[in-house]
Design an enzyme around this catalytic site. Structure first.
Site, mmCIF file in Angstrom:
data_model
loop_
_atom_site.group_PDB
_atom_site.id
_atom_site.type_symbol
_atom_site.label_atom_id
_atom_site.label_comp_id
_atom_site.label_asym_id
_atom_site.label_seq_id
_atom_site.Cartn_x
_atom_site.Cartn_y
_atom_site.Cartn_z
ATOM 1 N N GLU A 1 -3.703 -36.252 1.565
ATOM 2 C CA GLU A 1 -4.857 -35.962 2.364
ATOM 3 C C GLU A 1 -4.454 -35.123 3.490
ATOM 4 O OE1 GLU A 1 -8.112 -35.634 3.292
ATOM 5 O OE2 GLU A 1 -8.254 -37.048 2.104
ATOM 6 N N GLY B 1 3.279 -24.210 20.948
ATOM 7 C CA GLY B 1 3.307 -25.000 20.139
ATOM 8 C C GLY B 1 2.542 -24.599 18.745
ATOM 9 N N LYS C 1 -3.893 -23.541 1.155
ATOM 10 C CA LYS C 1 -4.554 -25.175 1.342
ATOM 11 C C LYS C 1 -5.831 -25.363 0.790
ATOM 12 C CE LYS C 1 -3.336 -26.168 6.095
ATOM 13 N NZ LYS C 1 -3.478 -25.938 7.205
ATOM 14 N N GLY D 1 -5.336 -31.471 8.162
ATOM 15 C CA GLY D 1 -4.691 -32.078 9.240
ATOM 16 C C GLY D 1 -5.422 -33.347 8.996
#
Length: 324
Positions: A20, A79, A97, A25
């Site tokens: 998943e 980041g 994806k 995310g």
């Protein structure tokens, strides 16, 4: 890359393969397609699937004086971008994806090699300004669409109308829109990366597997992922869309006639023409919006225009206009 082989191995060993967190995310995308939308045929999926590229494009609109390179450094400091950001800004992360979503949605073994991919590295502050003037927003979008002759799977920058629901998706948020035969349009929206959202998806898979082990049943992850349909990927040459084209041309009489005659030769219909005033040694930006046309003749027209180096400096830059 090896999804079909991994699923086959899981089936052979009678164990679960859960992934998943591989797309979106913390957004429950894969389980939603597999379970909640199982009664629907999917017409198309539109997805903002990479938070780094979406953050950069958002900042280019919010901070028009900052260059792409400056914003990328800022994203790395925060980041949001890796030390080597190639996979994000060249579109490969979103393309991987898209391949996963397309495989599950349409039952075909679709890999990165099947996904037409362009990144955002050639987009400049000028493009942000010009597209805003024309009423559009640039997004890096995954387009997965069922067509009569197969499945379109592509990731590239697109122009979205300012009032399109995906135009307002900002920063590192991911958003996926589905068009379905029974439900119509539905959308999932949330954090596409980060420690806690990713952990949420991983743990939800672990809990799902644990429930089935407790009940001594084979986990239901095994059955839905059978890519038994013949792969039919629509060639990019046959994809139809409008185009935003930016050229640097020499400011003299006849330039528009030359460009127009090349476009007419390939049946490219012009919707809007803007010639900007900024003059650098006689060179000015020329902006053209076209009506929808197949990719192949559009590319041929641009290649022929490039041969007119007496009126053109550098290569024409283009972005497709979303047509769904």
């Amino acid at each position: 890359k090896h999804s079909a082989e991994l699923i086959a191995l899981a089936q052979e060993k009678q164990v679960a393969l859960a992934f998943e967190a591989s797309v979106g995310g913390g957004i429950p995308l894969i389980r939603t397609i597999r379970d909640s939308l199982a009664a629907n045929n999917i017409n198309y999926i539109l997805g903002i699937l990479n938070g780094t590229s979406n953050y950069i494009l958002t900042k280019m609109y919010d901070e028009p004086d900052m260059s792409f390179e400056e914003i990328l450094v800022q994203a790395q400091e925060l980041g949001y971008a890796e030390a080597d950001p190639t996979s994000d800004i060249e579109g490969y992360d979103a393309a991987n994806k898209a391949a996963i979503l397309a495989s599950i949605a349409f039952g075909q073994k679709i890999t990165l090699d099947d996904v037409y991919t362009e990144g955002i590295t050639r987009i400049t502050p000028r493009d942000i300004t010009y597209t805003s003037e024309l009423g559009y927003i640039i997004k890096l979008l995954a387009v997965i669409r069922k067509m009569i002759n197969g499945v379109e799977v592509r990731v590239h920058p697109v122009l979205l109308p300012e009032d399109h629901i995906l135009s307002s998706v900002s920063d590192v948020i991911n958003t996926v829109m589905f068009d379905l035969d029974l439900v119509g349009n539905t959308m999932l929206h949330g954090p596409g990366a980060g420690a806690l959202p990713t952990a949420s998806s991983v743990l939800s898979d672990v809990i799902e597997i644990a429930k089935h082990l407790h009940n001594k049943k084979v986990p239901r992850f095994l059955t839905p992922y059978t890519f038994d349909r013949e792969k039919e990927i629509v060639s990019m040459d046959d994809v139809v869309s409008g185009y935003y084209i930016r050229m640097q041309v020499y400011d003299r009489p006849g330039v528009l006639a030359t460009v127009g005659s090349v476009f007419a030769k390939y049946d490219v219909s012009i919707a809007v023409v803007l010639q900007k005033e900024s003059n650098i040694g006689g060179w000015v930006p020329l902006i053209v919006l076209t009506h929808p046309i197949k990719d192949a003749p559009m590319k041929k027209a641009l290649e022929e225009i490039k041969q007119h180096d007496e009126i053109l400096r550098g290569d024409p830059f283009y972005i497709r206009i979303l047509d769904v």
